[in-house]
Write a protein that holds these residues in place. Structure first.
Motif, mmCIF file in Angstrom:
data_model
loop_
_atom_site.group_PDB
_atom_site.id
_atom_site.type_symbol
_atom_site.label_atom_id
_atom_site.label_comp_id
_atom_site.label_asym_id
_atom_site.label_seq_id
_atom_site.Cartn_x
_atom_site.Cartn_y
_atom_site.Cartn_z
ATOM 1 N N ILE A 33 0.837 -1.211 0.000
ATOM 2 C CA ILE A 33 0.000 0.000 0.000
ATOM 3 C C ILE A 33 0.865 1.252 0.000
ATOM 4 C CG2 ILE A 33 -1.574 1.347 1.445
ATOM 5 C CD1 ILE A 33 -2.890 -1.332 2.198
ATOM 6 N N THR A 34 1.938 1.242 0.791
ATOM 7 C CA THR A 34 2.832 2.404 0.852
ATOM 8 C C THR A 34 3.505 2.641 -0.486
ATOM 9 O OG1 THR A 34 3.215 1.974 3.194
ATOM 10 C CG2 THR A 34 4.796 3.385 2.073
ATOM 11 N N LEU A 35 4.000 1.582 -1.110
ATOM 12 C CA LEU A 35 4.664 1.743 -2.412
ATOM 13 C C LEU A 35 3.685 2.196 -3.487
ATOM 14 C CD1 LEU A 35 7.030 -1.356 -2.437
ATOM 15 C CD2 LEU A 35 7.655 1.053 -2.171
ATOM 16 N N MET A 36 2.477 1.664 -3.478
ATOM 17 C CA MET A 36 1.490 2.086 -4.476
ATOM 18 C C MET A 36 1.102 3.546 -4.272
ATOM 19 S SD MET A 36 -0.877 -1.316 -4.715
ATOM 20 C CE MET A 36 -2.095 -0.538 -5.746
ATOM 21 N N THR A 37 0.954 3.984 -3.036
ATOM 22 C CA THR A 37 0.625 5.378 -2.758
ATOM 23 C C THR A 37 1.745 6.295 -3.225
ATOM 24 O OG1 THR A 37 -0.689 4.696 -0.859
ATOM 25 C CG2 THR A 37 -0.005 6.999 -0.944
ATOM 26 N N ALA A 38 2.980 5.907 -2.944
ATOM 27 C CA ALA A 38 4.118 6.713 -3.393
ATOM 28 C C ALA A 38 4.158 6.783 -4.924
ATOM 29 C CB ALA A 38 5.418 6.126 -2.850
ATOM 30 N N GLY A 39 3.873 5.679 -5.583
ATOM 31 C CA GLY A 39 3.834 5.672 -7.046
ATOM 32 C C GLY A 39 2.759 6.590 -7.592
ATOM 33 N N LEU A 40 1.590 6.588 -6.970
ATOM 34 C CA LEU A 40 0.515 7.482 -7.415
ATOM 35 C C LEU A 40 0.881 8.945 -7.212
ATOM 36 C CD1 LEU A 40 -2.677 5.605 -6.184
ATOM 37 C CD2 LEU A 40 -2.003 6.058 -8.538
ATOM 38 N N VAL A 41 1.523 9.255 -6.100
ATOM 39 C CA VAL A 41 1.944 10.635 -5.845
ATOM 40 C C VAL A 41 2.941 11.086 -6.909
ATOM 41 C CG1 VAL A 41 3.248 12.096 -4.250
ATOM 42 C CG2 VAL A 41 1.445 10.613 -3.393
ATOM 43 N N VAL A 42 3.901 10.228 -7.238
ATOM 44 C CA VAL A 42 4.898 10.574 -8.257
ATOM 45 C C VAL A 42 4.223 10.762 -9.614
ATOM 46 C CG1 VAL A 42 6.870 9.655 -9.552
ATOM 47 C CG2 VAL A 42 6.840 9.515 -7.055
ATOM 48 N N LEU A 43 3.293 9.887 -9.958
ATOM 49 C CA LEU A 43 2.597 9.999 -11.247
ATOM 50 C C LEU A 43 1.772 11.285 -11.324
ATOM 51 C CD1 LEU A 43 1.798 8.607 -13.936
ATOM 52 C CD2 LEU A 43 -0.131 7.621 -12.683
ATOM 53 N N ILE A 44 1.010 11.576 -10.284
ATOM 54 C CA ILE A 44 0.187 12.794 -10.275
ATOM 55 C C ILE A 44 1.073 14.030 -10.302
ATOM 56 C CG2 ILE A 44 -1.413 14.153 -8.860
ATOM 57 C CD1 ILE A 44 -2.667 11.443 -8.023
ATOM 58 N N TRP A 45 2.181 14.000 -9.554
ATOM 59 C CA TRP A 45 3.091 15.138 -9.527
ATOM 60 C C TRP A 45 3.706 15.364 -10.909
ATOM 61 C CZ3 TRP A 45 3.767 18.315 -5.381
ATOM 62 C CH2 TRP A 45 4.756 19.290 -5.492
ATOM 63 N N ALA A 46 4.049 14.271 -11.596
ATOM 64 C CA ALA A 46 4.646 14.394 -12.933
ATOM 65 C C ALA A 46 3.646 14.984 -13.925
ATOM 66 C CB ALA A 46 5.132 13.030 -13.413
ATOM 67 N N LEU A 47 2.389 14.610 -13.803
ATOM 68 C CA LEU A 47 1.380 15.118 -14.730
ATOM 69 C C LEU A 47 0.942 16.544 -14.396
ATOM 70 C CD1 LEU A 47 -0.880 11.955 -15.093
ATOM 71 C CD2 LEU A 47 0.769 12.846 -16.743
ATOM 72 N N ALA A 48 0.780 16.844 -13.126
ATOM 73 C CA ALA A 48 0.241 18.141 -12.728
ATOM 74 C C ALA A 48 1.324 19.148 -12.372
ATOM 75 C CB ALA A 48 -0.690 17.966 -11.530
ATOM 76 N N GLY A 49 2.576 18.724 -12.242
ATOM 77 C CA GLY A 49 3.652 19.614 -11.827
ATOM 78 C C GLY A 49 3.832 20.841 -12.713
ATOM 79 N N PRO A 50 3.950 20.658 -14.030
ATOM 80 C CA PRO A 50 4.120 21.836 -14.892
ATOM 81 C C PRO A 50 2.935 22.810 -14.828
ATOM 82 C CG PRO A 50 4.759 19.852 -16.066
ATOM 83 C CD PRO A 50 4.137 19.414 -14.779
ATOM 84 N N ALA A 51 1.725 22.296 -14.769
ATOM 85 C CA ALA A 51 0.548 23.166 -14.686
ATOM 86 C C ALA A 51 0.531 23.928 -13.365
ATOM 87 C CB ALA A 51 -0.731 22.343 -14.837
ATOM 88 N N LEU A 55 0.835 27.963 -12.813
ATOM 89 C CA LEU A 55 -0.180 28.656 -12.024
ATOM 90 C C LEU A 55 0.462 29.453 -10.893
ATOM 91 C CD1 LEU A 55 -3.278 28.966 -11.671
ATOM 92 C CD2 LEU A 55 -3.154 27.020 -10.113
ATOM 93 N N PHE A 56 1.469 28.865 -10.240
ATOM 94 C CA PHE A 56 2.165 29.545 -9.157
ATOM 95 C C PHE A 56 2.913 30.776 -9.680
ATOM 96 C CE2 PHE A 56 6.036 30.121 -6.621
ATOM 97 C CZ PHE A 56 5.467 30.407 -5.393
ATOM 98 N N GLU A 57 3.617 30.624 -10.792
ATOM 99 C CA GLU A 57 4.361 31.753 -11.363
ATOM 100 C C GLU A 57 3.420 32.874 -11.783
ATOM 101 O OE1 GLU A 57 6.879 30.279 -14.453
ATOM 102 O OE2 GLU A 57 7.991 28.986 -13.068
#
Length: 66
Positions: A33-51, A55-57
């Motif tokens: 569960i911990t590894l899957m959660t970490a994987g989801l966080v990395v995936l979401i961060w990779a997709l939403a990070g540039p946007a 937005l922050f800038e």
């Protein structure tokens, strides 16, 4: 008296063994569960990070007026 002490000790050992046996099987599930959660966080961060970065800038530039 000694006999009662050894019976008590045997009961404690049995109870402790039951507790340890029950908890032993949950470790791999929690690790998964911990590894899957970490994987989801990395995936979401990779997709939403540039946007989110854009937005922050944009928000900072509106506040500072640069």
């Amino acid at each position: 008296m000694e006999r009662e002490g050894s019976r008590l000790l045997r009961r404690v050992r049995t109870a402790w063994g039951d507790i340890c046996a029950d908890e032993r099987g949950d470790v791999p599930g929690w690790v998964l569960i911990t590894l899957m959660t970490a994987g989801l966080v990395v995936l979401i961060w990779a997709l939403a990070g540039p946007a989110l970065s854009g937005l922050f800038e944009q928000a900072i530039s509106r506040v500072t007026g640069l």
